[in-house]
Scaffold this active site. Structure first.
Site, PDB file in Angstrom:
ATOM      1  N   ARG A  16       0.939  -1.169  -0.049  1.00 46.23           N
ATOM      2  CA  ARG A  16       0.074  -0.014  -0.033  1.00 46.23           C
ATOM      3  C   ARG A  16       0.843   1.102  -0.071  1.00 46.23           C
ATOM      4  NH1 ARG A  16      -3.588   3.220   3.736  1.00 46.23           N
ATOM      5  NH2 ARG A  16      -5.491   3.670   2.268  1.00 46.23           N
TER       6      ARG A  16
ATOM      7  N   ILE B 281      -7.416   7.654  -1.402  1.00 49.94           N
ATOM      8  CA  ILE B 281      -7.132   6.212  -1.229  1.00 49.94           C
ATOM      9  C   ILE B 281      -8.068   5.813  -0.174  1.00 49.94           C
ATOM     10  CG2 ILE B 281      -4.933   6.210   0.067  1.00 49.94           C
ATOM     11  CD1 ILE B 281      -4.243   3.880  -1.204  1.00 49.94           C
ATOM     12  N   SER B 282      -8.798   4.923  -0.472  1.00 47.65           N
ATOM     13  CA  SER B 282      -9.885   4.136   0.494  1.00 47.65           C
ATOM     14  C   SER B 282      -8.912   3.463   1.756  1.00 47.65           C
ATOM     15  CB  SER B 282     -10.748   3.305   0.029  1.00 47.65           C
ATOM     16  OG  SER B 282     -11.537   4.023  -0.832  1.00 47.65           O
ATOM     17  N   GLN B 283      -9.707   3.628   3.005  1.00 49.05           N
ATOM     18  CA  GLN B 283      -9.111   2.835   4.045  1.00 49.05           C
ATOM     19  C   GLN B 283      -8.888   1.374   3.909  1.00 49.05           C
ATOM     20  OE1 GLN B 283     -12.668   4.004   6.719  1.00 49.05           O
ATOM     21  NE2 GLN B 283     -11.950   2.250   7.499  1.00 49.05           N
TER      22      GLN B 283
END
Length: 201
Positions: A24, A50-52
């Site tokens: 990530r 950017i999503s969790q």
């Protein structure tokens, strides 16, 4: 915490192992590297995030991906979700409306060695008719409604995961299923907060 909404008290080991494989930190801005593995969304520029990791894992799990599936993603962003999908599916088609993000994502995925992701710059509201139908469709921005072109491009037996709602209103993560006879069912899963989907008619 979300089991009462989704009916799942755990994520599949396959999805969890996939998140362990995808680096990530390669998908976040350099000034946020120290937060790359926190369970929170992070800004990536142009008003996008950017999503969790948990939401990425949950939406991926809900897609029920098999290794011969062709998946359409609307909203490439940093390409983190696309990379996670590509670890599980045969091919991922990902559309990003912001040219700069689309170009950066394409270079990033190439550098990381992903060969089964096709990135395109364009308006994801209309999907990708020339490559349809898709086994699964995932939308990573909140739409005001479920786009009819995406429903049409979903294969019978397929699943679409999409957040629906306004930018300042309650949004709901919705799972859409297309049955073998072409009929559609949808269910609200849980409240979420996404940046708005742009484009459309």
């Amino acid at each position: 915490m979300t089991a009462s909404y989704t009916g799942r008290d755990r994520l599949s080991e396959t999805v969890l192992n996939t998140l362990k494989r995808v680096p990530r930190h390669r998908f976040v801005p350099e000034n946020l590297l120290d937060r790359a593995y926190q369970n929170r969304p992070l800004p990536i520029g142009f008003g996008q995030t950017i999503s969790q990791p948990y939401i990425v894992a949950l939406m991926t799990d809900l897609l029920e991906i098999e290794d011969d599936h062709r998946i359409l993603e609307i909203g490439t962003g940093s390409a983190y979700q696309a990379a996670v999908l590509a670890e599980l599916a045969e091919t991922v088609y990902s559309i990003e409306i912001i040219p700069e993000l689309a170009e950066t994502a394409k270079g990033r995925l190439k550098a990381l060695g992903y060969t089964n992701i096709v990135t395109l710059q364009g308006d994801g509201y209309f999907g990708l008719e020339k490559e349809a139908p898709f086994d699964g469709i995932i939308v990573t921005a909140a739409a005001s409604h479920i786009p009819p072109p995406l429903v049409a491009q979903l294969k019978p037996g397929g699943v679409m995961i999409i957040p629906v709602g306004g930018p300042f209103l309650t949004q709901e993560l919705i799972r859409v299923r297309k049955k073998a006879d072409g009929s559609i069912t949808s269910e609200q899963l849980l409240p979420v907060a996404f940046v708005p989907l742009t484009g459309g008619p």
